[in-house]
Write a protein that holds these residues in place. Structure first.
Motif, mmCIF file in Angstrom:
data_model
loop_
_atom_site.group_PDB
_atom_site.id
_atom_site.type_symbol
_atom_site.label_atom_id
_atom_site.label_comp_id
_atom_site.label_asym_id
_atom_site.label_seq_id
_atom_site.Cartn_x
_atom_site.Cartn_y
_atom_site.Cartn_z
ATOM 1 N N MET A 1 28.989 50.551 29.170
ATOM 2 C CA MET A 1 29.673 51.009 30.368
ATOM 3 C C MET A 1 31.195 50.975 30.213
ATOM 4 S SD MET A 1 27.631 51.995 32.729
ATOM 5 C CE MET A 1 26.532 52.646 31.473
ATOM 6 N N PRO A 2 31.909 51.831 30.971
ATOM 7 C CA PRO A 2 33.377 51.727 31.041
ATOM 8 C C PRO A 2 33.776 50.539 31.903
ATOM 9 C CG PRO A 2 32.602 53.426 32.540
ATOM 10 C CD PRO A 2 31.395 52.971 31.756
ATOM 11 N N THR A 3 35.052 50.369 32.127
ATOM 12 C CA THR A 3 35.526 49.216 32.890
ATOM 13 C C THR A 3 35.245 49.378 34.383
ATOM 14 O OG1 THR A 3 37.428 47.767 33.230
ATOM 15 C CG2 THR A 3 37.846 50.112 33.326
ATOM 16 N N THR A 4 35.384 48.297 35.100
ATOM 17 C CA THR A 4 35.134 48.274 36.538
ATOM 18 C C THR A 4 36.058 49.232 37.285
ATOM 19 O OG1 THR A 4 35.102 46.828 38.489
ATOM 20 C CG2 THR A 4 36.724 46.349 36.824
ATOM 21 N N LEU A 5 35.607 49.687 38.461
ATOM 22 C CA LEU A 5 36.345 50.711 39.201
ATOM 23 C C LEU A 5 37.518 50.154 40.000
ATOM 24 C CD1 LEU A 5 33.321 52.786 40.540
ATOM 25 C CD2 LEU A 5 34.833 53.355 38.651
ATOM 26 N N SER A 6 37.347 48.986 40.601
ATOM 27 C CA SER A 6 38.406 48.524 41.515
ATOM 28 C C SER A 6 38.767 47.052 41.357
ATOM 29 C CB SER A 6 37.981 48.775 42.970
ATOM 30 O OG SER A 6 36.756 48.116 43.251
ATOM 31 N N SER A 7 37.793 46.199 41.116
ATOM 32 C CA SER A 7 38.075 44.757 41.116
ATOM 33 C C SER A 7 39.055 44.360 40.020
ATOM 34 C CB SER A 7 36.780 43.955 40.978
ATOM 35 O OG SER A 7 36.114 44.270 39.766
ATOM 36 N N GLY A 8 38.966 45.004 38.857
ATOM 37 C CA GLY A 8 39.885 44.671 37.768
ATOM 38 C C GLY A 8 41.327 44.998 38.107
ATOM 39 N N VAL A 9 41.529 46.116 38.816
ATOM 40 C CA VAL A 9 42.884 46.499 39.236
ATOM 41 C C VAL A 9 43.445 45.468 40.206
ATOM 42 C CG1 VAL A 9 44.262 48.269 40.395
ATOM 43 C CG2 VAL A 9 42.355 48.945 38.908
ATOM 44 N N VAL A 10 42.605 45.036 41.153
ATOM 45 C CA VAL A 10 43.029 44.034 42.137
ATOM 46 C C VAL A 10 43.366 42.714 41.444
ATOM 47 C CG1 VAL A 10 42.315 42.677 44.136
ATOM 48 C CG2 VAL A 10 41.700 45.097 43.992
ATOM 49 N N MET A 11 42.522 42.289 40.501
ATOM 50 C CA MET A 11 42.748 41.030 39.787
ATOM 51 C C MET A 11 44.024 41.092 38.950
ATOM 52 S SD MET A 11 38.913 40.032 38.509
ATOM 53 C CE MET A 11 37.606 39.673 39.682
ATOM 54 N N THR A 12 44.266 42.237 38.321
ATOM 55 C CA THR A 12 45.479 42.410 37.522
ATOM 56 C C THR A 12 46.720 42.247 38.383
ATOM 57 O OG1 THR A 12 44.365 43.899 35.971
ATOM 58 C CG2 THR A 12 46.766 44.011 36.057
ATOM 59 N N ALA A 13 46.710 42.881 39.556
ATOM 60 C CA ALA A 13 47.852 42.784 40.471
ATOM 61 C C ALA A 13 48.038 41.354 40.961
ATOM 62 C CB ALA A 13 47.648 43.727 41.655
ATOM 63 N N SER A 14 46.933 40.667 41.278
ATOM 64 C CA SER A 14 47.003 39.286 41.773
ATOM 65 C C SER A 14 47.557 38.339 40.719
ATOM 66 C CB SER A 14 45.621 38.816 42.216
ATOM 67 O OG SER A 14 45.122 39.621 43.261
ATOM 68 N N ALA A 15 47.302 38.656 39.436
ATOM 69 C CA ALA A 15 47.771 37.798 38.342
ATOM 70 C C ALA A 15 49.191 38.129 37.909
ATOM 71 C CB ALA A 15 46.823 37.924 37.147
ATOM 72 N N GLY A 16 49.811 39.101 38.586
ATOM 73 C CA GLY A 16 51.179 39.463 38.232
ATOM 74 C C GLY A 16 51.279 40.466 37.110
ATOM 75 N N GLY A 17 50.178 41.158 36.818
ATOM 76 C CA GLY A 17 50.186 42.140 35.744
ATOM 77 C C GLY A 17 50.588 43.514 36.223
ATOM 78 N N ASN A 18 50.480 44.474 35.315
ATOM 79 C CA ASN A 18 50.877 45.853 35.590
ATOM 80 C C ASN A 18 49.701 46.591 36.228
ATOM 81 O OD1 ASN A 18 51.658 48.545 35.552
ATOM 82 N ND2 ASN A 18 52.716 48.368 33.585
ATOM 83 N N MET A 19 49.735 46.723 37.543
ATOM 84 C CA MET A 19 48.641 47.367 38.273
ATOM 85 C C MET A 19 48.500 48.836 37.889
ATOM 86 S SD MET A 19 48.103 47.485 42.395
ATOM 87 C CE MET A 19 46.705 48.333 43.125
ATOM 88 N N ALA A 20 49.640 49.502 37.648
ATOM 89 C CA ALA A 20 49.611 50.916 37.265
ATOM 90 C C ALA A 20 48.872 51.104 35.942
ATOM 91 C CB ALA A 20 51.030 51.467 37.154
ATOM 92 N N HIS A 21 49.106 50.182 35.004
ATOM 93 C CA HIS A 21 48.432 50.279 33.713
ATOM 94 C C HIS A 21 46.945 50.009 33.855
ATOM 95 C CE1 HIS A 21 47.556 48.823 29.462
ATOM 96 N NE2 HIS A 21 47.827 50.107 29.359
ATOM 97 N N ALA A 22 46.578 49.036 34.692
ATOM 98 C CA ALA A 22 45.164 48.740 34.940
ATOM 99 C C ALA A 22 44.459 49.955 35.526
ATOM 100 C CB ALA A 22 45.031 47.536 35.869
ATOM 101 N N LEU A 23 45.128 50.622 36.443
ATOM 102 C CA LEU A 23 44.577 51.820 37.068
ATOM 103 C C LEU A 23 44.419 52.934 36.042
ATOM 104 C CD1 LEU A 23 43.690 52.973 39.807
ATOM 105 C CD2 LEU A 23 46.038 53.715 40.169
#
Length: 286
Positions: A108-130
């Protein structure tokens, strides 16, 4: 209440599964099976990707394009490391049905939404996660028909594995790529016609609807699998342990990757969260 608001989706996953399994009248499970027979899960996936396309921002996509190294590392974890881990774990004494589940998750590919939310919460690059989400789910249209039969044939030697690659590719294109492009096309039109400010108010509700749709898909899967799950007895704990081990190994591989390539804070979060998770909804549909 704060805890519930922050974790309502995870709690919803548990509640939906437990309620479906605990209903001795099977009314809930029968309703879920009927909806699934009417292609309800595929329709929900189509809707999820349309909304996902609507929620994309052109500037975020452009920002994600700039981190080429991070994107390639995340894609390597998603499409190369995960199947290799599944192949290695396939050597464990597991039942054929469990092996099929492991194979489906691995390709499978990566998750649709939860990974983006977790990335943003951890201070990461949300745009890149998206951006990783978009690229991996688009590439999955072409990678799944190739890797699924290869992995299935390797782990289930002696059993005939017949997969119509072209039909599977077309199905994925219809329920993944087409709605994503439609949603993104509509979003570009909204931005160009000056309606982006008004649409901004609808973004949060759309995100909630997407997550609720995933909960419904989980309900459909639980309804379909209820007899098997209840009949498995203690074997279900072996499945839980295997799932935990697989994702733990994938996270460890992500950690090793960012250490080897010396990916700095701010960029590494998207690689860890997007490379270490798999989409639940698409796996259930397939």
């Amino acid at each position: 209440m704060t805890f519930i608001r922050k974790n309502w989706f995870a709690l919803g996953l548990v509640v939906v599964a437990l309620v479906t399994l605990a209903d001795t009248t099977q009314t809930i499970a029968d309703a879920g099976r009927w909806i699934k027979r009417q292609n309800g899960a595929a329709l929900l996936i189509f809707m999820i990707f349309v909304f996902s396309g609507l929620l994309l921002k052109v500037d975020q996509v452009k920002a994600g394009l700039r981190d080429v190294q991070g994107t390639l590392l995340a894609l390597a974890l998603i499409f190369l490391v995960a199947p290799l881990l599944a192949y290695a774990m396939g050597g464990l004494p597991i039942e054929a049905g469990v092996a099929v589940g492991l194979i489906l998750v691995a390709v499978m590919p990566t998750t649709l939404s939860s990974g983006v939310v977790m990335t943003a919460s951890a201070g990461g690059n949300m745009a890149h996660a998206l951006f990783i989400t978009i690229v991996s789910n688009t590439l999955a249209v072409f990678t799944i028909p190739l890797t699924l039969p290869l992995l299935a044939g390797a782990l289930m030697a002696g059993n005939a594995v017949q997969i119509d690659k072209l039909a599977l590719m077309m199905r994925l294109a219809v329920i993944v790529m087409l709605p994503l492009l439609v949603g993104f096309g509509v979003k570009i039109w909204i931005d160009r016609t000056g309606r982006s400010q008004r649409f901004h108010r609808a973004e949060k509700p759309l995100q909630v609807i997407n997550q609720c749709a995933i909960l419904v898909i989980v309900w459909l899967a639980a309804a379909q699998s209820r007899p098997t799950i209840l009949a498995s007895g203690s074997a279900i704990w072996a499945v839980v342990a295997l799932s935990f081990l697989f994702h733990l190994a994938l996270l460890a591989a992500a950690g090793l990757t960012i250490w080897l390539f010396k990916v700095e804070r701010g960029r590494r979060e998207s690689i860890i969260f997007m490379g270490g998770q798999k989409t639940l909804a698409l796996a259930i549909v397939l």
